[in-house]
Design an enzyme around this catalytic site. Structure first.
Site, mmCIF file in Angstrom:
data_model
loop_
_atom_site.group_PDB
_atom_site.id
_atom_site.type_symbol
_atom_site.label_atom_id
_atom_site.label_comp_id
_atom_site.label_asym_id
_atom_site.label_seq_id
_atom_site.Cartn_x
_atom_site.Cartn_y
_atom_site.Cartn_z
ATOM 1 N N ASP A 252 0.836 -1.196 0.000
ATOM 2 C CA ASP A 252 0.000 0.000 0.000
ATOM 3 C C ASP A 252 0.871 1.245 0.000
ATOM 4 O O ASP A 252 1.332 1.710 1.040
ATOM 5 C CB ASP A 252 -0.922 -0.017 1.232
ATOM 6 N N LYS A 259 1.656 7.957 0.374
ATOM 7 C CA LYS A 259 2.076 8.034 1.771
ATOM 8 C C LYS A 259 3.456 8.674 1.863
ATOM 9 O O LYS A 259 4.252 8.590 0.924
ATOM 10 C CB LYS A 259 2.187 6.608 2.350
ATOM 11 N N ASP A 270 0.233 -5.074 4.664
ATOM 12 C CA ASP A 270 -1.146 -4.589 4.533
ATOM 13 C C ASP A 270 -2.091 -5.680 4.015
ATOM 14 O O ASP A 270 -3.246 -5.418 3.700
ATOM 15 C CB ASP A 270 -1.173 -3.349 3.626
ATOM 16 N N ASP A 329 -5.714 6.444 -0.629
ATOM 17 C CA ASP A 329 -5.073 5.661 0.436
ATOM 18 C C ASP A 329 -6.097 4.962 1.335
ATOM 19 O O ASP A 329 -5.735 4.099 2.133
ATOM 20 C CB ASP A 329 -4.169 6.590 1.265
ATOM 21 N N GLU A 331 -7.952 2.557 0.675
ATOM 22 C CA GLU A 331 -8.215 1.547 -0.345
ATOM 23 C C GLU A 331 -8.755 0.242 0.217
ATOM 24 O O GLU A 331 -9.449 -0.495 -0.484
ATOM 25 C CB GLU A 331 -6.945 1.289 -1.164
ATOM 26 N N ARG A 333 -11.031 -0.441 2.386
ATOM 27 C CA ARG A 333 -12.498 -0.507 2.437
ATOM 28 C C ARG A 333 -13.094 -0.703 1.043
ATOM 29 O O ARG A 333 -14.170 -1.286 0.900
ATOM 30 C CB ARG A 333 -13.055 0.752 3.130
#
Ligand code: BES
Ligand code: MN
Ligand code: ZN
Length: 482
Positions: A252, A259, A270, A329, A331, A333
């Site tokens: 991620d 990030k 992740d 970010d 992502e 969900r």
């Protein structure tokens, strides 16, 4: 040899102590060894003894010595062996008088604790001069018991659970240059050897099913997204399964909402939610659990790229609900939205439990001790929490509420993928709830507990495999009793 609280030697240890003229007791006193649970001390045997070293391992107070304490004891015994030159040791399992657990159970859990503690991820250590050594492997740990056959029978399911935890920890530890979504689905296929039915969907199939929320996340990656369905049918024929759903973001970066560089390497794990689901399926099949369980994981990589999804994009999820992507970010969900919808629609499960390293906000709230738990049924929450308690995976019940839910409404679509800054783990859970179609459902936000930077008595550092033991126990307690 066990040593109880207040430095009282076990009868075993006392006998040896007499043979060596009180050298054990003196060594314990000199080292301020108090016999606390998890404490250990290696004592060099006096000249002329055939054993090289005596290992003193604390048990804590006898009346508190149950299954989990036996695990911690076994883990400490393992550490004690690692601390000395030899690579084998014998533990004479005995029950401290007044202990709540029985000998067979204690011995089995002792071995289980040692097994869990023996894990280390040394795959990429060559041991070259000047580099960190591989962890020392213990060749043999013999547990001597009164009824070996009985103890072995107790250990078998625990050994299967440990194998599931190990499988999960290996997945979570793998670096993301290797760990692509396809690499993950290949790992899942290995479960078919255990009798799990494994099915892999690629992007073409997912597109056909309308999983555009998940596909949007992976669209900036050159690696193909995958969805893996794993079915273990050990229960009554035709009874609805329990469904486990996992977030499997193999890396991620944040995507276009990228990030910061500091700590971004953490995002190799992740996929910890998917790792927990896969590890649980491994454990269930390994111990031939009498339950029907389906595991579904959404595997994708969140990258910034010329083809990546943008903030402001609107995607149509498999459920038909549209989502405005405010922050690429958020992502996890998006991945789970399609996985939850697909799972409830296809399998009509009795209940769904999802696991995800979903938010930094849950780490702010609970740190690295408790995972956050949400559920639309209090009874489901209570049962998962008590299963977690029984195995040492701590969960804290956090609230769902329509007042939080309306914070993800947006004028441009059915919902947006982020709410305001505060209560970020809760709004993420509210988002997921919109894809559960009213089914009994629980969500575990494991962002704070999937990885440990500090040494844990049972697990050491690194990937924890969090969720495997709690889910396995939840299934044992609630789906296998009849
Ligand atoms: N994978 C992260 C959450 C995370 C953070 C896991 C730290 C483990 C450790 C997730 O995809 C994420 O980026 N969440 C954002 C959401 C925000 C953009 C609403 C976060 O928590 O900052
Ligand atoms: Mn993210
Ligand atoms: Zn993420």
């Amino acid at each position: 040899m066990g040593v109880g609280a207040k430095n009282k030697l076990s009868s075993q240890a006392e006998r040896v102590d007499k043979q060596v003229d009180g050298a054990l007791a003196r060594a314990a006193a000199a080292a301020r060894f108090t016999g606390k649970l998890g404490e250990y001390l290696a004592v060099l045997a006096p000249a002329g003894r055939k054993n090289a070293t005596y290992l003193l391992v604390g048990t804590g107070p006898a009346k508190e010595f149950g299954e989990q304490e036996a695990q911690t004891f076994g883990a400490a015994a393992y550490r004690a062996i690692q601390s000395v030159d030899g690579t084998a040791a014998i533990v004479l399992a005995d029950v401290p008088s007044g202990a709540p657990a029985k000998l067979d159970d204690i011995a089995a859990h002792l071995a289980y604790g040692a097994r869990l503690r023996s894990y280390s991820y040394d795959k990429y250590k060559t041991g070259a001069a000047g580099t960190n050594n591989k962890n020392k492997q213990v060749g043999a740990l013999t547990v001597m018991v009164r009824r070996p056959a009985m103890t072995r029978r107790r250990y078998m399911p625990l050994s299967a659970i440990a194998a599931g935890v190990e499988f999960s920890r290996n997945l979570v530890s793998e670096p993301s240059n290797v760990k692509s979504p396809k690499w993950m689905s290949t790992q899942c296929r290995k479960l078919s050897k255990l009798g799990v039915r494994v099915e892999v969907l690629g992007e073409a199939q997912m597109r056909k099913l309308g999983m555009h929320a998940l596909l949007g996340v992976g669209q900036g990656s050159v690696r193909e997204s995958q969805c893996v369905v794993m079915r273990w049918n050990g229960g009554k024929r035709g009874s609805n399964p329990l469904a486990l759903v996992g977030k499997g973001v193999t890396f991620d970066t944040g995507g276009i909402s990228i990030k910061p560089a500091g700590g971004m390497e953490d995002m190799i794990w992740d996929m910890g939610g998917a790792g927990a689901v896969i590890g649980t399926m491994h454990a269930l099949a390994g111990r031939k659990a009498k339950a029907n369980v389906v595991g579904v994981v959404g595997l994708t990589e969140n990258m910034p790229d010329g083809n990546a999804q943008r903030p402001g994009d609107i995607v149509r999820s498999m459920s038909g609900q549209t989502i405005e992507v405010i922050n690429t970010d958020a992502e996890g969900r998006l991945v789970l939205a399609d996985m939850l919808w697909y799972t409830q629609k296809r399998f009509k499960p009795d209940a769904m439990i999802d696991l995800a390293t979903l938010t930094g906000a849950v780490v702010v709230a609970l740190g690295h001790e408790y995972a956050g738990l949400y559920a639309n049924k209090d009874q489901l929450a209570d049962r998962i929490i008590s299963a977690g308690k029984a195995v040492g995976e701590k969960l804290w019940h956090l609230p769902l509420d329509p007042a939080y839910d309306k914070q993800i409404n947006t004028p441009r679509a059915d919902m947006k993928n982020v709410g305001p800054r505060w209560g970020g783990s809760i709004t993420a859970a509210q988002f997921l709830q919109r894809f559960t179609n009213g089914l009994d459902w629980a969500h575990l936000d494991i962002a704070g507990v999937a990885w440990s930077d500090t040494d844990r008595p049972l697990l050491g550092k690194g990937a924890t495999g969090f969720g495997v033991r709690a889910l396995d126990r939840f299934i044992r307690d609630n789906y296998e009793s009849k």
